[in-house]
Design an enzyme around this catalytic site. Structure first.
Site, PDB file in Angstrom:
ATOM      1  N   ASP A  11      40.111  39.383  50.784  1.00 17.19           N
ATOM      2  CA  ASP A  11      40.839  39.477  49.508  1.00 17.19           C
ATOM      3  C   ASP A  11      42.271  39.918  49.808  1.00 17.19           C
ATOM      4  O   ASP A  11      42.578  40.384  50.908  1.00 17.19           O
ATOM      5  CB  ASP A  11      40.152  40.486  48.570  1.00 17.19           C
ATOM      6  CG  ASP A  11      40.832  40.575  47.192  1.00 17.19           C
ATOM      7  OD1 ASP A  11      41.403  39.566  46.730  1.00 17.19           O
ATOM      8  OD2 ASP A  11      40.796  41.659  46.584  1.00 17.19           O
ATOM      9  N   SER A  12      43.115  39.823  48.790  1.00 17.16           N
ATOM     10  CA  SER A  12      44.485  40.319  48.945  1.00 17.16           C
ATOM     11  C   SER A  12      44.475  41.848  49.080  1.00 17.16           C
ATOM     12  O   SER A  12      45.411  42.428  49.620  1.00 17.16           O
ATOM     13  CB  SER A  12      45.316  39.941  47.721  1.00 17.16           C
ATOM     14  OG  SER A  12      44.703  40.465  46.548  1.00 17.16           O
ATOM     15  N   TYR A  43      48.741  38.850  45.266  1.00 19.84           N
ATOM     16  CA  TYR A  43      48.840  37.386  45.244  1.00 19.84           C
ATOM     17  C   TYR A  43      49.152  36.879  43.837  1.00 19.84           C
ATOM     18  O   TYR A  43      49.757  35.830  43.665  1.00 19.84           O
ATOM     19  CB  TYR A  43      47.509  36.756  45.658  1.00 19.84           C
ATOM     20  CG  TYR A  43      47.173  36.813  47.127  1.00 19.84           C
ATOM     21  CD1 TYR A  43      48.065  37.301  48.082  1.00 19.84           C
ATOM     22  CD2 TYR A  43      45.932  36.354  47.563  1.00 19.84           C
ATOM     23  CE1 TYR A  43      47.719  37.336  49.425  1.00 19.84           C
ATOM     24  CE2 TYR A  43      45.590  36.386  48.896  1.00 19.84           C
ATOM     25  CZ  TYR A  43      46.479  36.873  49.836  1.00 19.84           C
ATOM     26  OH  TYR A  43      46.127  36.898  51.155  1.00 19.84           O
ATOM     27  N   GLY A  44      48.687  37.629  42.850  1.00 18.05           N
ATOM     28  CA  GLY A  44      48.724  37.140  41.468  1.00 18.05           C
ATOM     29  C   GLY A  44      50.111  36.889  40.924  1.00 18.05           C
ATOM     30  O   GLY A  44      50.278  36.173  39.946  1.00 18.05           O
ATOM     31  N   CYS A  75      38.503  36.359  46.126  1.00 14.16           N
ATOM     32  CA  CYS A  75      39.757  36.439  45.377  1.00 14.16           C
ATOM     33  C   CYS A  75      39.908  35.156  44.569  1.00 14.16           C
ATOM     34  O   CYS A  75      39.934  34.059  45.145  1.00 14.16           O
ATOM     35  CB  CYS A  75      40.919  36.572  46.364  1.00 14.16           C
ATOM     36  SG  CYS A  75      42.541  36.517  45.586  1.00 14.16           S
ATOM     37  N   ASN A  76      39.978  35.293  43.258  1.00 10.56           N
ATOM     38  CA  ASN A  76      40.140  34.114  42.395  1.00 10.56           C
ATOM     39  C   ASN A  76      41.504  33.458  42.591  1.00 10.56           C
ATOM     40  O   ASN A  76      41.626  32.237  42.611  1.00 10.56           O
ATOM     41  CB  ASN A  76      40.026  34.519  40.922  1.00 10.56           C
ATOM     42  CG  ASN A  76      38.639  34.986  40.547  1.00 10.56           C
ATOM     43  OD1 ASN A  76      37.852  34.251  39.988  1.00 10.56           O
ATOM     44  ND2 ASN A  76      38.323  36.227  40.862  1.00 10.56           N
ATOM     45  N   THR A  77      42.525  34.290  42.737  1.00  6.16           N
ATOM     46  CA  THR A  77      43.891  33.781  42.845  1.00  6.16           C
ATOM     47  C   THR A  77      44.022  32.868  44.063  1.00  6.16           C
ATOM     48  O   THR A  77      44.725  31.860  44.032  1.00  6.16           O
ATOM     49  CB  THR A  77      44.880  34.961  42.946  1.00  6.16           C
ATOM     50  OG1 THR A  77      44.567  35.911  41.926  1.00  6.16           O
ATOM     51  CG2 THR A  77      46.308  34.515  42.770  1.00  6.16           C
ATOM     52  N   CYS A 190      39.234  38.220  38.157  1.00  7.09           N
ATOM     53  CA  CYS A 190      39.948  38.781  39.303  1.00  7.09           C
ATOM     54  C   CYS A 190      38.990  39.813  39.873  1.00  7.09           C
ATOM     55  O   CYS A 190      38.438  40.636  39.127  1.00  7.09           O
ATOM     56  CB  CYS A 190      41.249  39.445  38.871  1.00  7.09           C
ATOM     57  SG  CYS A 190      42.014  40.461  40.157  1.00  7.09           S
ATOM     58  N   THR A 191      38.771  39.745  41.185  1.00  6.49           N
ATOM     59  CA  THR A 191      37.739  40.605  41.784  1.00  6.49           C
ATOM     60  C   THR A 191      38.099  42.087  41.725  1.00  6.49           C
ATOM     61  O   THR A 191      37.240  42.943  41.892  1.00  6.49           O
ATOM     62  CB  THR A 191      37.478  40.183  43.232  1.00  6.49           C
ATOM     63  OG1 THR A 191      38.734  40.163  43.937  1.00  6.49           O
ATOM     64  CG2 THR A 191      36.814  38.820  43.288  1.00  6.49           C
ATOM     65  N   HIS A 192      39.361  42.394  41.468  1.00  7.68           N
ATOM     66  CA  HIS A 192      39.746  43.807  41.317  1.00  7.68           C
ATOM     67  C   HIS A 192      39.179  44.424  40.030  1.00  7.68           C
ATOM     68  O   HIS A 192      38.981  45.625  39.960  1.00  7.68           O
ATOM     69  CB  HIS A 192      41.275  43.951  41.261  1.00  7.68           C
ATOM     70  CG  HIS A 192      41.938  43.946  42.599  1.00  7.68           C
ATOM     71  ND1 HIS A 192      42.047  42.816  43.371  1.00  7.68           N
ATOM     72  CD2 HIS A 192      42.531  44.950  43.309  1.00  7.68           C
ATOM     73  CE1 HIS A 192      42.684  43.113  44.489  1.00  7.68           C
ATOM     74  NE2 HIS A 192      42.989  44.403  44.486  1.00  7.68           N
TER      75      HIS A 192
HETATM   76  N1  DGL Z   1      41.636  40.091  43.715  1.00  6.84           N
HETATM   77  C1  DGL Z   1      42.479  38.995  43.408  1.00  6.84           C
HETATM   78  C2  DGL Z   1      41.757  37.983  42.507  1.00  6.84           C
HETATM   79  O1  DGL Z   1      40.531  37.943  42.442  1.00  6.84           O
HETATM   80  C3  DGL Z   1      43.880  39.187  42.901  1.00  6.84           C
HETATM   81  C4  DGL Z   1      44.709  40.391  43.111  1.00  6.84           C
HETATM   82  C5  DGL Z   1      46.158  40.063  43.474  1.00  6.84           C
HETATM   83  O2  DGL Z   1      46.974  39.850  42.564  1.00  6.84           O
HETATM   84  O3  DGL Z   1      46.434  39.979  44.670  1.00  6.84           O
HETATM   85  O4  DGL Z   1      42.380  37.192  41.864  1.00  6.84           O
END
Ligand code: DGL
EC number: 5.1.1.3
Length: 274
Positions: A11-12, A43-44, A75-77, A190-192
């Site tokens: 992930d990021s 990343y977002g 990570c979805n992004t 978003c996994t966060h």
């Molecule tokens: N955890 C990341 C996701 O699932 C995004 C967090 C980021 O912005 O880097 O999209």
């Protein structure tokens, strides 16, 4: 194969730990390498080209260093953008991605008002729009791009205090109400975000179903591994934490991760061991 599979969870930042949690419950016999691209986070808020370049170069190094049997892009992004590139570059390695759980949300919504809470990058993706068209055409879908939640989740995991107001502001646009109907399902895309689940539940203006796809991702990873690596007797999963910058994780973060791992160990096993 008569050894534990090695799963790289990428992930990021720290959000992918929500996916690791589900993976470790599903495959407690695997060895895990968790990699957070702290050099690239967040990343977002980056362009598609930048995200592609960051993920490809980080994953390249991680594969060279750790030789994983499976890579989970938690990570979805990143997943909504780079999965085809990764699969083309390493056809011999199975990649499992994380994409917005729009289909289950549309299926369980009674009010037909659903929201997708994600990074600005994920809400802007063609991939996300295609999922809505394909699976949620009977629903009104609010795409909510949050600029701060991922950073708030990082701070929370590092042991910092996070103000209710800051979180309430970010989730407020997810709640719509009109014609006697109101939003009843919110996709955590978003996994966060599941790291902040307790805040969301407490601060929501009314109760909704919060949809976290992590268990489904864990089942998918198990499926792609199970031919080569049938589940073995449960033992202590190996766990290595890596920041792409090479930085050592702070003691408070290690403590948070430790608590998370202990909780997983206490949860009932997702499958019988053998
Ligand atoms: N955890 C990341 C996701 O699932 C995004 C967090 C980021 O912005 O880097 O999209």
């Amino acid at each position: 194969m008569n050894r534990a599979p090695r799963i790289l969870v990428f992930d990021s930042g720290l959000g992918g730990l929500t996916v690791f949690r589900a993976l470790a419950a599903q495959r407690p016999d695997a060895d895990y390498v968790y990699a957070a691209d702290d050099l690239g986070f967040p990343y977002g808020l980056k362009s598609e080209e930048d995200v592609k370049a960051l993920v490809l170069s980080a994953v390249e190094r991680l594969i060279a260093d750790h030789a994983p049997d499976c890579v989970v892009i938690a990570c979805n992004t990143a997943s909504t953008l780079v999965l085809p590139l990764l699969r083309a570059r390493w056809p011999e390695i199975p990649f499992v991605g994380t994409v917005p759980a729009i289909k289950p949300a549309a299926e369980l919504s009674q009010s037909r008002l659903i929201s997708v809470l994600a990074t600005p990058g994920t809400v802007a993706r063609d991939y996300t729009r295609d999922l809505i068209e394909k699976f949620a055409s009977a629903c009104e879908v609010a795409l909510v791009g949050s600029t701060h939640l991922a950073e708030l989740a990082e701070a929370y995991m590092q042991g910092e205090s996070v103000a209710d107001d800051a979180i309430a502001r970010e989730i407020a646009p997810c709640f719509a109400s009109h014609d006697g109907r109101r939003t009843d399902a919110v996709v955590l895309a978003c996994t966060h975000y599941p790291l902040l689940q307790d805040f969301f539940t407490r601060l929501a203006p009314w109760p909704v179903r919060w949809i976290d796809p992590a268990p489904a991702i864990a089942r998918r990873a198990d499926q792609v591994l199970s031919d080569r690596f049938p589940a073995h007797a449960v033992r202590d999963a190996g766990f290595t934490f890596v920041f792409t910058s090479g930085a050592a994780p702070a003691p408070r973060l290690l403590k948070t991760i430790d608590i998370l791992r202990q909780k997983i160990a206490r949860e009932p096993r997702a499958r019988a061991s053998g």
